[in-house]
Write a protein that holds these residues in place. Structure first.
Motif, PDB file in Angstrom:
ATOM      1  N   ASP A 164       0.868  -1.176   0.000  1.00  0.00           N
ATOM      2  CA  ASP A 164       0.000   0.000   0.000  1.00  0.00           C
ATOM      3  C   ASP A 164       0.907   1.229   0.000  1.00  0.00           C
ATOM      4  O   ASP A 164       2.043   1.175   0.472  1.00  0.00           O
ATOM      5  N   HIS A 301      -9.906  -0.413   2.091  1.00  0.00           N
ATOM      6  CA  HIS A 301      -9.405   0.279   0.893  1.00  0.00           C
ATOM      7  C   HIS A 301      -8.167  -0.352   0.266  1.00  0.00           C
ATOM      8  O   HIS A 301      -7.545   0.247  -0.602  1.00  0.00           O
ATOM      9  N   ASN A 302      -7.792  -1.556   0.702  1.00  0.00           N
ATOM     10  CA  ASN A 302      -6.696  -2.276   0.049  1.00  0.00           C
ATOM     11  C   ASN A 302      -7.016  -3.773   0.054  1.00  0.00           C
ATOM     12  O   ASN A 302      -7.955  -4.216   0.729  1.00  0.00           O
ATOM     13  N   LYS A 330      -5.157   3.462  -4.982  1.00  0.00           N
ATOM     14  CA  LYS A 330      -5.338   2.156  -4.354  1.00  0.00           C
ATOM     15  C   LYS A 330      -5.421   1.067  -5.423  1.00  0.00           C
ATOM     16  O   LYS A 330      -5.643   1.352  -6.603  1.00  0.00           O
ATOM     17  N   CYS A 332      -7.534  -0.773  -6.897  1.00  0.00           N
ATOM     18  CA  CYS A 332      -8.981  -0.883  -7.060  1.00  0.00           C
ATOM     19  C   CYS A 332      -9.390  -2.196  -7.730  1.00  0.00           C
ATOM     20  O   CYS A 332     -10.384  -2.823  -7.341  1.00  0.00           O
ATOM     21  N   SER A 400     -13.105   3.445   0.952  1.00  0.00           N
ATOM     22  CA  SER A 400     -12.321   4.622   1.312  1.00  0.00           C
ATOM     23  C   SER A 400     -12.899   5.264   2.565  1.00  0.00           C
ATOM     24  O   SER A 400     -14.097   5.145   2.853  1.00  0.00           O
TER      25      SER A 400
END
Length: 415
Positions: A164, A301-302, A330, A332, A400
């Motif tokens: 990340d 978010h990861n 990120k 996504c 998020s």
């Protein structure tokens, strides 16, 4: 002359050309001028790709159950900036924050500070004045060069190490592990909760002479549907048994309990059990019920966090629909591949800001044959979900902090 918190925050956003500028030299010089003193408090600093917030929450709740005063610094916030600085679960007041920002501005002279650096110093100014028994500091980004790392913690915790923030921390786990282990201190305890950490974590601890306690080696757990037990290295019997299954991730509870063994503030087994049972977080599998619908809010978010959320969704009864909004920096595509198969339908939302991903861009990353509706905002997606769902259905909101924050505000208005 800035007289309100909103004026200070607006000014702080504009007073440094970069949103993020890692490094300790500038913020250390200002901290020295402020003459911060946390010697009356035991300090625990917590870093990690995922799990920082929940590990901090377990510690916060356990020590408050035991009657200690606990200061906690976290980021980002969901609705009010004041959430970032708390004493015993109560947000810092506007006046406390404004007074701290004023002191920092006077102390810094012509030294530029980022928004996060101002906030970190404000938390430290408040804790220096309030002198809580325990101070819990959550790292914002990485560890070694994060503003929180100007403080020498009594105990340092790294929860997990995953890919990340590659632009800042590197593109492999070993590089990232080195950055996160940068909060360790020579001769002091360091805890790693990752079950498969990169070699750099133990190597750094050995290099500086930190006392490393590694999950799976120095502590472990057993668990079933009725509860769990925590074991120390080489002990045939659990140090503490019959623990309640937490609402937050179990491995982070295990990591927190290793820190409890090292913090020099006595707690009883029952206070630990009560703390774990009552530990809850905004935006981490947070459950809200409105109009018969069950809303689950989880930042996720990861990929690592999304994998854990996918397991949680799989265990939910009934129909589940996903509202997702993400930032462009990120992973996504991987998050979508993990979450999309677990839900009946997808609602993709635009986020605002320079780092935002649009719903259309997210739709282009979906696995083939996976349709999704697209919306201009999280609020608009929620309105559609209100029509498209039935009482008892699950609405998962993720991707998020910005997604969860907007959803919380919209749900609060929809009474």
């Amino acid at each position: 002359m800035k007289t309100s918190l909103s004026e200070w925050l607006t000014w702080m956003e504009q007073c440094h050309p970069a949103e993020i500028e890692l490094g300790l030299e500038r913020v250390s010089r200002v901290a020295e001028s402020l003459q911060l003193d946390l010697s009356a408090s035991t300090v625990v600093t917590i870093a990690g790709t995922n799990g920082k917030g929940s590990t901090l929450t377990f510690l916060n709740r356990i020590y408050r159950e035991a009657g200690y005063r606990v200061g906690a610094y976290t980021s980002p916030h969901f609705i009010d900036y004041n959430e970032r600085v708390q004493i015993n679960g109560v947000n810092a007041s506007d006046q406390q924050l404004c007074d701290a920002f004023q002191k920092i501005d006077q102390a810094r002279g012509d030294i530029p500070l980022t928004y996060f650096e101002f906030g970190t110093l404000a938390a430290l100014v408040i804790f220096s004045a309030e002198k809580p028994d325990l101070v819990l500091l959550e790292v914002g980004l990485g560890g070694r060069l994060d503003a929180v790392n100007i403080i020498d913690p009594d105990i340092a915790v790294v929860t997990t190490v995953a890919i990340d923030h590659v632009d800042w921390l590197g593109d492999d786990r070993n590089k990232i592990g080195y950055e996160k282990a940068g909060i360790f201190r020579a001769g002091r305890p360091a805890v790693c909760g990752d079950l498969d950490p990169p070699p750099s974590v133990a190597e750094y601890a050995a290099q500086i002479g930190a006392q490393l306690y590694q999950s799976g080696t120095h502590f472990s757990i057993t668990a079933d549907e009725n509860g769990w037990n925590w074991f120390a290295q080489g002990e045939p019997e659990p140090v503490i048994s019959q623990l309640p299954l937490p609402a937050l991730p179990l491995q982070n509870a295990a990591t927190a309990l290793q820190a409890v063994q090292l913090i020099p503030l006595p707690v009883t087994p029952q206070q630990i059990r009560d703390g774990i049972a009552r530990a809850q977080m905004t935006g981490r599998m947070q459950r809200l019920e409105k109009n018969g619908r069950i809303y689950w809010l989880d930042v996720a978010h990861n990929p690592e966090a999304a994998g854990l959320l996918a397991q949680r969704i799989r265990a939910l009864p009934g129909c589940s629909k996903l509202l997702l909004g993400m930032l462009a920096d990120k992973d996504c595509r991987q998050v979508l591949s993990l979450l999309a198969p677990e839900v009946e339908s997808l609602y993709l939302a635009d986020l605002q800001g320079s780092r935002a991903q649009t719903a259309g861009q997210l739709a282009g990353m979906l696995p083939e044959g996976c349709p999704a509706q697209q919306f201009s905002s999280v609020t608009a997606a929620l309105q559609a979900l209100k029509i498209d769902t039935n009482p008892g259905d699950n609405v998962i909101i993720a991707g998020s902090f910005f997604t969860v924050s907007e959803a919380l505000q919209a749900l609060e208005k929809d009474r």
